[in-house]
Design an enzyme around this catalytic site. Structure first.
Site, PDB file in Angstrom:
ATOM      1  N   LYS A  47       0.866  -1.189   0.000  1.00 64.02           N
ATOM      2  CA  LYS A  47       0.000   0.000   0.000  1.00 64.02           C
ATOM      3  C   LYS A  47       0.894   1.229   0.000  1.00 64.02           C
ATOM      4  CE  LYS A  47      -3.518   2.808   1.682  1.00 64.02           C
ATOM      5  NZ  LYS A  47      -4.037   2.824   3.047  1.00 64.02           N
TER       6      LYS A  47
ATOM      7  N   ASP B  83     -12.784   1.455   4.478  1.00 61.67           N
ATOM      8  CA  ASP B  83     -11.903   2.228   5.376  1.00 61.67           C
ATOM      9  C   ASP B  83     -12.342   2.077   6.832  1.00 61.67           C
ATOM     10  OD1 ASP B  83      -9.561   3.616   5.572  1.00 61.67           O
ATOM     11  OD2 ASP B  83     -10.299   5.492   4.735  1.00 61.67           O
TER      12      ASP B  83
HETATM   13 ZN   LIG Z   1      -7.643   3.585   4.728  1.00 64.66          ZN
END
Ligand SMILES: [Zn+2]
Length: 418
Positions: A199, A332
């Protein structure tokens, strides 16, 4: 590209193979490819997989009654090790051990909400995300099947850095990358520590100090080094990006998915479509930041950023939808409460998706993003037996997915409230 943790989980699946075949019956089954509803519905399961043909005599039968069966849901953007509502950079106030225990609690909540697979992307408490993944795969604790990224890579002063604090306070420089050589080293190090993907923060963010969500981060050479090195080790890269310039840079560098994509332009959306880049929109997270009463104790600077971006999000999402960008479900969670992991379905629909498209984003499309389309995402023979049951018809009322009544993972019942 079969990843190492999945080899481990396949072994544990084989060990956990069911003695007796299981027949599942329900009033309806939604074919997520076509949107057609089969009624009545029957599946049979053995060795953790959906089986073809007729079930054998002597199988155990479970009748779920007036319910609709769907594939187990997939969230492509979670933070299981970050509790919601800790306030400004609150995870820094918890020990790594406490964060991993938070992850154990949150993994169960997410699984019981019907999410049988997640891609966990960042803030990992010393690579504890991999430990959580492995404990779940071995059947030691309940939770969704996990792919993990470890800590996200960031530039100095970027979304992943600790900005606005005295210089003696820092999170450790291991996730800060400021050159192509540092990028290659970080990717190799992350692989060594067992991550499944990389990421990166391709722009500034909302829940961080002194960085601009609209501003891009890595240079083209740094980006190239990250993606090339990750791909050489069999890993994909996902890129947090709000501003259009950073979204475009990440797309051109060859990342697999753009996370958030808030300020996406129609031109960049066409580039994403042409390159097969996925969007993981995380719509509710930004909405949850500006909820009345500020339940998640978001600091004023971040509230101001969220308020500035929020009115522009619909246009960005519409650009992706109209260009035909593959959109995969991602929340998220960690920004908001983990038990609300199904909240994004409502927002996907209110931002312009049909209910079927929203369901596909969390099944077919998400499985594709994870390169697990032959194992997950539909209820076809040969797939892992991950499924959920809900009341009513989710194509007519998408919020029924927020009240999942039954969850099966790897052919085993993990929730039943019928
Ligand atoms: Zn995130």
């Amino acid at each position: 590209m079969i990843l190492r943790c999945f080899l481990a989980s396949l072994v544990s699946l084989a060990l956990a193979a069911q003695e007796r075949p299981l027949i599942l019956k329900a009033a309806r089954l939604l074919d997520v490819r076509t949107g057609k509803v089969a009624s009545p519905a029957q599946l049979w399961i053995k060795d953790g997989r959906i089986q073809p043909g007729a079930p054998p005599a002597g199988a155990e039968t479970l009748d779920l009654g007036d319910r609709t069966l769907l594939p187990g849901l997939i969230d492509c953007h979670t933070h299981l090790l970050i509790p919601a509502g800790l306030g400004e950079l609150g995870y820094l106030k918890r020990s790594q051990g406490a964060l991993i225990l938070d992850g154990v609690v949150n993994a169960r909540k997410v699984l019981e909400a019907g999410f049988t697979t997640v891609r966990d992307v960042g803030a990992s408490a010393g690579f504890g995300d991999g430990a959580l993944r492995d404990a779940i795969a071995h059947g030691d604790i309940p939770g969704p099947r996990m792919l993990v990224a470890g800590p996200a890579l960031s530039i100095t002063g970027g979304h992943g850095d600790l900005n606005g604090f005295p210089p003696h306070l820092h999170t450790g420089d291991e996730h800060i990358v400021d050159s192509p050589d540092q990028a290659r080293h970080a990717v190799r190090e992350w692989r060594k520590r067992g991550v499944d993907l990389i990421k990166v923060h391709a722009t500034g963010g909302v829940l961080s100090n002194h960085d601009d969500p609209g501003a891009p981060s890595f240079s083209a050479l740094e980006f190239k080094a990250i993606v090339e090195e990750a791909n050489r080790r069999g890993m994909d890269v996902c890129a947090h990006a709000h501003g259009d310039a950073g979204i475009l840079e990440a797309t051109l560098a060859g990342v697999r998915s753009i996370e958030h994509g808030s300020l996406l332009s129609p031109t960049t959306a066409k580039e994403m479509k042409a390159r097969g880049t996925f969007l993981v929109p995380t719509l509710y997270a930004l909405e949850s930041i500006v909820l009345p009463g500020n339940p998640y104790k978001v600091p004023e600077g971040s509230l101001a950023k969220a308020r500035a971006i929020l009115p522009l999000r619909r246009a960005g999402f519409k650009a992706a939808l109209e260009a035909g960008v593959p959109i995969a479900y991602g929340t998220d969670i960690g920004v908001f409460e983990h038990g609300q992991v199904a909240a994004d379905f409502r927002f996907l629909v209110s931002y312009g998706m049909t209910p079927l498209q929203a369901i596909q984003s969390a099944t077919l499309v998400a499985a594709d993003l994870l390169r697990l389309g032959s194992e997950l995402g539909t209820l076809e023979p040969g797939r892992w037996a991950d499924l959920i049951a809900v009341d009513g018809d989710p194509l007519k009322d998408i919020t029924t997915l927020e009240r999942v009544r039954f969850v099966l993972k790897n052919g085993k019942v993990v929730r039943q409230t019928l």
